[in-house]
Design an enzyme around this catalytic site. Structure first.
Site, PDB file in Angstrom:
ATOM      1  N   CYS A  48      -3.310 -12.967  -5.080  1.00 29.15           N
ATOM      2  CA  CYS A  48      -3.387 -11.868  -5.729  1.00 29.15           C
ATOM      3  C   CYS A  48      -3.260 -12.219  -7.616  1.00 29.15           C
ATOM      4  O   CYS A  48      -2.480 -12.993  -7.822  1.00 29.15           O
ATOM      5  CB  CYS A  48      -2.813 -10.988  -6.061  1.00 29.15           C
ATOM      6  SG  CYS A  48      -2.243  -9.747  -6.771  1.00 29.15           S
ATOM      7  N   CYS A  51       0.047 -10.439  -9.142  1.00 32.10           N
ATOM      8  CA  CYS A  51       1.556 -10.483  -8.498  1.00 32.10           C
ATOM      9  C   CYS A  51       1.794 -12.182 -10.050  1.00 32.10           C
ATOM     10  O   CYS A  51       1.181 -13.337 -10.516  1.00 32.10           O
ATOM     11  CB  CYS A  51       1.715 -11.818  -7.230  1.00 32.10           C
ATOM     12  SG  CYS A  51       0.955 -10.052  -6.133  1.00 32.10           S
ATOM     13  N   HIS A 111       3.626  -6.221  -4.316  1.00 31.25           N
ATOM     14  CA  HIS A 111       1.832  -5.847  -4.396  1.00 31.25           C
ATOM     15  C   HIS A 111       1.479  -4.973  -3.452  1.00 31.25           C
ATOM     16  O   HIS A 111       0.855  -4.559  -2.984  1.00 31.25           O
ATOM     17  CB  HIS A 111       1.952  -7.163  -3.695  1.00 31.25           C
ATOM     18  CG  HIS A 111       0.122  -7.807  -3.036  1.00 31.25           C
ATOM     19  ND1 HIS A 111      -0.338  -7.950  -4.904  1.00 31.25           N
ATOM     20  CD2 HIS A 111      -0.699  -7.058  -2.242  1.00 31.25           C
ATOM     21  CE1 HIS A 111      -1.571  -7.989  -4.076  1.00 31.25           C
ATOM     22  NE2 HIS A 111      -1.672  -7.628  -2.163  1.00 31.25           N
ATOM     23  N   ASN A 151      -6.340   4.367 -11.775  1.00 33.04           N
ATOM     24  CA  ASN A 151      -7.400   4.132 -10.615  1.00 33.04           C
ATOM     25  C   ASN A 151      -6.732   3.356  -9.353  1.00 33.04           C
ATOM     26  O   ASN A 151      -6.503   2.438  -9.244  1.00 33.04           O
ATOM     27  CB  ASN A 151      -8.641   3.066 -10.820  1.00 33.04           C
ATOM     28  CG  ASN A 151      -9.599   4.122 -11.796  1.00 33.04           C
ATOM     29  OD1 ASN A 151      -9.387   5.499 -12.114  1.00 33.04           O
ATOM     30  ND2 ASN A 151     -10.290   3.308 -12.635  1.00 33.04           N
ATOM     31  N   GLY A 157     -12.885   2.433  -7.030  1.00 31.58           N
ATOM     32  CA  GLY A 157     -13.404   1.602  -7.871  1.00 31.58           C
ATOM     33  C   GLY A 157     -12.100   0.430  -8.701  1.00 31.58           C
ATOM     34  O   GLY A 157     -12.538  -0.801  -9.441  1.00 31.58           O
ATOM     35  N   SER A 159     -10.324  -2.638  -8.299  1.00 30.86           N
ATOM     36  CA  SER A 159     -10.787  -4.182  -8.356  1.00 30.86           C
ATOM     37  C   SER A 159      -9.558  -5.222  -7.906  1.00 30.86           C
ATOM     38  O   SER A 159      -9.738  -5.982  -6.452  1.00 30.86           O
ATOM     39  CB  SER A 159     -10.628  -5.041  -9.184  1.00 30.86           C
ATOM     40  OG  SER A 159     -10.712  -4.901 -10.102  1.00 30.86           O
ATOM     41  N   HIS A 162      -3.166  -4.428  -5.683  1.00 31.90           N
ATOM     42  CA  HIS A 162      -1.989  -4.094  -6.271  1.00 31.90           C
ATOM     43  C   HIS A 162      -1.493  -3.046  -7.431  1.00 31.90           C
ATOM     44  O   HIS A 162      -2.004  -3.258  -8.283  1.00 31.90           O
ATOM     45  CB  HIS A 162      -1.458  -5.701  -7.207  1.00 31.90           C
ATOM     46  CG  HIS A 162       0.469  -5.761  -7.829  1.00 31.90           C
ATOM     47  ND1 HIS A 162       0.685  -7.382  -7.330  1.00 31.90           N
ATOM     48  CD2 HIS A 162       0.773  -5.418  -8.700  1.00 31.90           C
ATOM     49  CE1 HIS A 162       1.874  -7.069  -8.020  1.00 31.90           C
ATOM     50  NE2 HIS A 162       1.931  -5.938  -8.723  1.00 31.90           N
ATOM     51  N   HIS A 164      -1.108  -0.660 -10.141  1.00 29.12           N
ATOM     52  CA  HIS A 164      -0.665  -1.258 -11.374  1.00 29.12           C
ATOM     53  C   HIS A 164      -1.747  -0.317 -12.284  1.00 29.12           C
ATOM     54  O   HIS A 164      -2.480   1.122 -11.647  1.00 29.12           O
ATOM     55  CB  HIS A 164      -2.009  -2.357 -12.112  1.00 29.12           C
ATOM     56  CG  HIS A 164      -2.942  -1.908 -11.598  1.00 29.12           C
ATOM     57  ND1 HIS A 164      -3.680  -2.784 -10.172  1.00 29.12           N
ATOM     58  CD2 HIS A 164      -4.370  -2.667 -12.545  1.00 29.12           C
ATOM     59  CE1 HIS A 164      -5.421  -2.866 -10.728  1.00 29.12           C
ATOM     60  NE2 HIS A 164      -5.125  -2.350 -11.241  1.00 29.12           N
ATOM     61  N   GLN A 166      -4.012   1.091 -16.618  1.00 28.37           N
ATOM     62  CA  GLN A 166      -4.727   0.415 -17.819  1.00 28.37           C
ATOM     63  C   GLN A 166      -4.378   1.764 -18.596  1.00 28.37           C
ATOM     64  O   GLN A 166      -4.214   2.470 -18.317  1.00 28.37           O
ATOM     65  CB  GLN A 166      -6.041   0.774 -17.234  1.00 28.37           C
ATOM     66  CG  GLN A 166      -6.290  -0.534 -16.164  1.00 28.37           C
ATOM     67  CD  GLN A 166      -8.407  -0.535 -15.585  1.00 28.37           C
ATOM     68  OE1 GLN A 166      -9.003  -0.760 -17.309  1.00 28.37           O
ATOM     69  NE2 GLN A 166      -8.603  -0.181 -14.727  1.00 28.37           N
ATOM     70  N   PHE A 310     -18.569  14.093  -2.382  1.00 31.95           N
ATOM     71  CA  PHE A 310     -19.920  13.566  -3.391  1.00 31.95           C
ATOM     72  C   PHE A 310     -20.488  14.437  -4.858  1.00 31.95           C
ATOM     73  O   PHE A 310     -20.172  15.714  -4.659  1.00 31.95           O
ATOM     74  CB  PHE A 310     -20.528  13.548  -2.528  1.00 31.95           C
ATOM     75  CG  PHE A 310     -20.502  12.323  -1.992  1.00 31.95           C
ATOM     76  CD1 PHE A 310     -20.307  10.637  -2.300  1.00 31.95           C
ATOM     77  CD2 PHE A 310     -20.066  11.964  -0.195  1.00 31.95           C
ATOM     78  CE1 PHE A 310     -20.743   9.662  -1.216  1.00 31.95           C
ATOM     79  CE2 PHE A 310     -20.165  11.298   0.523  1.00 31.95           C
ATOM     80  CZ  PHE A 310     -20.202   9.646   0.133  1.00 31.95           C
ATOM     81  N   GLN A 321     -19.114  22.184  -7.423  1.00 33.25           N
ATOM     82  CA  GLN A 321     -18.791  23.340  -6.681  1.00 33.25           C
ATOM     83  C   GLN A 321     -18.285  22.359  -5.530  1.00 33.25           C
ATOM     84  O   GLN A 321     -17.884  21.604  -5.483  1.00 33.25           O
ATOM     85  CB  GLN A 321     -19.968  23.060  -6.414  1.00 33.25           C
ATOM     86  CG  GLN A 321     -20.508  24.352  -4.599  1.00 33.25           C
ATOM     87  CD  GLN A 321     -20.200  23.689  -3.397  1.00 33.25           C
ATOM     88  OE1 GLN A 321     -20.431  21.981  -3.355  1.00 33.25           O
ATOM     89  NE2 GLN A 321     -19.551  24.387  -2.327  1.00 33.25           N
TER      90      GLN A 321
END
Length: 344
Positions: A48, A51, A111, A151, A157, A159, A162, A164, A166, A310, A321
């Site tokens: 990772c 880490c 992690h 996220n 999304g 990636s 671990h 985290h 942003q 969706f 909706q």
């Protein structure tokens, strides 16, 4: 009004409507089914790049950090200014340079620990880090807005598993907070009050959409929610940004975040994916009357750990909706245990 029949609800934060169709919640599902995330991650993963002690993709080595760890994103969406950049001069095809800073905040060296599984004091440490970063970046003359967000989960999304978040600090105020600024200012001008102060007080008084609360913060499924188990977290007192929070308010926010995310995980007994972000007052030097600090949780799961909502078709071309009323969503979240399912 009969909320069991199709109706639409108004969102005063963005001035838009959402269509609610409760009867559709019973429709059969033969659509896409998501894979669930790995149930057991190691406390440390030698492969990772987040880490402690490991090498990141661009060659930098992480220190042996023991608490929240911040570094400049190795693949930033924003870059420093470049001399000579000018906006386009065509009225129909406008473009202008956008510069800024992108950072990553690892929650802890573990992690395998997401926010709902962390101790209260460790979540407080993350919030203090978000606050310090907001203050530092917001003080830069070229920065107009600081967006803190997380996220969680591959379906959102993310990636790297671990835990985290942003931070993107931009020169201009992005679309969503800019729209909210207009609506909050209009409410303030019209009533002399604060939109989210009034909404929070009303939600606490009614209780039917409240998921978690304490002396300093309230979490509720907003009346106008779009995502099935969307949650809005608001400060009970009128503050405008993370750096304004007192030590007691930071602890209150950490407590409510843990309550919300534990209930998310317990709902389908899975590490519940979502996008979470704070909306705080911009740093562009303009006046923002009525601005109230808050956080949005936007989770995609609808019926189970493998079936998600969706935003397609009518939602993309007409208006959002939803099939589940805000009141039902809040009730389901309240009814699950406040103790994480892995710790029972």
């Amino acid at each position: 009004m009969n909320f069991n029949r199709p109706h639409r609800r108004f969102n005063p934060l963005n001035g838009q409507w959402v269509l609610v169709s409760p009867h559709r919640a019973q429709r059969p599902w033969q659509g896409q089914v998501e894979k669930t995330a790995a149930a057991n991650l190691p406390a440390y993963d030698p492969t990772c790049y987040l880490c402690p002690g490991n090498r990141r993709n661009q060659g930098a080595d992480n220190p042996k950090y023991t608490g929240p760890y911040v570094f400049d994103n190795d693949f930033p969406a924003l870059l420093p200014p470049e001399p000579g950049e000018e906006p386009t001069d065509h009225a129909l095809f406008r473009a202008e340079p956008e510069t800024g800073v992108c950072r990553v905040v690892c929650f802890s060296p573990r992690h395998d620990l997401t926010l709902p599984e962390m101790a209260l004091e460790d979540v407080e440490a993350v919030i203090r880090t978000w606050s310090a970063q907001t203050a530092e970046l917001g003080a830069r003359p070229e920065i107009g807005y600081v967006q803190v967000f997380e996220n969680k989960g591959a379906v959102m999304g993310c990636s790297n598993p671990h835990p985290h978040s942003q931070i993107w600090a931009t020169g201009q105020v992005p679309n969503e907070p800019a729209v909210e600024a207009v609506q909050q200012a209009a409410y303030h001008q019209r009533t002399g009050g604060c939109l989210l102060c009034d909404v929070t007080a009303e939600e606490r008084a009614r209780g039917e959409r409240v998921v978690a609360q304490n002396e300093h913060f309230t979490a509720f499924v907003p009346f106008w929610a779009v995502w099935p188990f969307e949650v809005l977290v608001t400060s009970n007192a009128h503050v405008t940004s993370l750096p304004q929070l007192s030590a007691e308010q930071v602890r209150g926010l950490a407590d409510v975040f843990r309550q919300v995310t534990i209930r998310y995980d317990n709902l389908f007994e899975v590490s519940f994916p979502y996008s979470m972000g704070f909306h705080q007052e911009p740093f562009d030097g303009q006046a923002y009357p009525g601005w109230h600090f808050h956080a949005h949780f936007y989770p995609p799961l609808l019926r189970s750990a493998t079936v998600r909502k969706f935003m397609v078709g009518f939602e993309m071309l007409g208006m959002p909706q939803r099939d589940l009323t805000a009141e039902t969503a809040a009730q389901r979240l309240r009814e699950v245990s406040g103790v994480h399912y892995k710790q029972r």
